[in-house]
Design an enzyme around this catalytic site. Sequence first.
Site, PDB file in Angstrom:
ATOM      1  N   CYS A 208       7.581  -2.628  -9.667  1.00  0.00           N
ATOM      2  CA  CYS A 208       7.160  -1.686  -8.633  1.00  0.00           C
ATOM      3  C   CYS A 208       7.086  -2.354  -7.260  1.00  0.00           C
ATOM      4  CB  CYS A 208       5.798  -1.092  -8.993  1.00  0.00           C
ATOM      5  SG  CYS A 208       5.432   0.448  -8.116  1.00  0.00           S
TER       6      CYS A 208
ATOM      7  N   ASP B 163      -4.525   1.314 -14.361  1.00  0.00           N
ATOM      8  CA  ASP B 163      -4.573   0.231 -13.382  1.00  0.00           C
ATOM      9  C   ASP B 163      -6.029  -0.196 -13.234  1.00  0.00           C
ATOM     10  OD1 ASP B 163      -3.878  -1.576 -11.404  1.00  0.00           O
ATOM     11  OD2 ASP B 163      -2.893  -0.102 -10.129  1.00  0.00           O
TER      12      ASP B 163
END
Length: 204
Positions: free
Chosen positions: A8, A128
């Site tokens: 990412c 996360d």
Amino acid sequence: MRPKLKICGMRFPANIEEVVLLKPDYLGFIFYEQSKRYIADLSPQFLTSLQGVNKVGVFVNDSIDRIKSAVDSYGLQAIQLHGDESPAFIESLKELEVSLIKAFGVSKCFDWSRLDAYDALVDYFLFDTKSENYGGTGKGFDWSLLENYTLDKPFFLSGGLSPDNVEEALSLADHRLYAIDVNSRFEKSPGLKDLSLLQSVFCR
């Protein structure tokens, strides 16, 4: 089955082309302007030309119109929602026919029942590290907290994954672990991925 790989925070065309050669399953592109890895002037034509990898657009409390426009302009195959998006908001994106990923920041106080309202709407969750701000922190969370996750929905694991702990993440005994999501710990600078680090871990 070994979890898939998402890299990412991509920003630079030459670096993106190098990373694609490593054959990750997903590349993430951040459309949140306050991020250090915001795509800025990255060409839509360049992204639409990329083959052999799923392109994920990462959005934070954005408008439906802007998300839809990005999917069309950049040829995105998936949308990752990293803000406070409601189930009704996600429902409105189903017509795009792309994969929908809803991110949640996890801590000891996280209310796992929040996921219930999203379960039927998204294709994947992303877990996360809990932060006061939107987006990643580069820090990990206690993976034993995943024992409190009771749904069957597959998930991406993010938050502080590094060359030192990624092998441990890949070997987690959870059949719902669909993919790992790496970012800042594999960089030379924000958005510029370190090919040698990625190769040392993922090209064995």
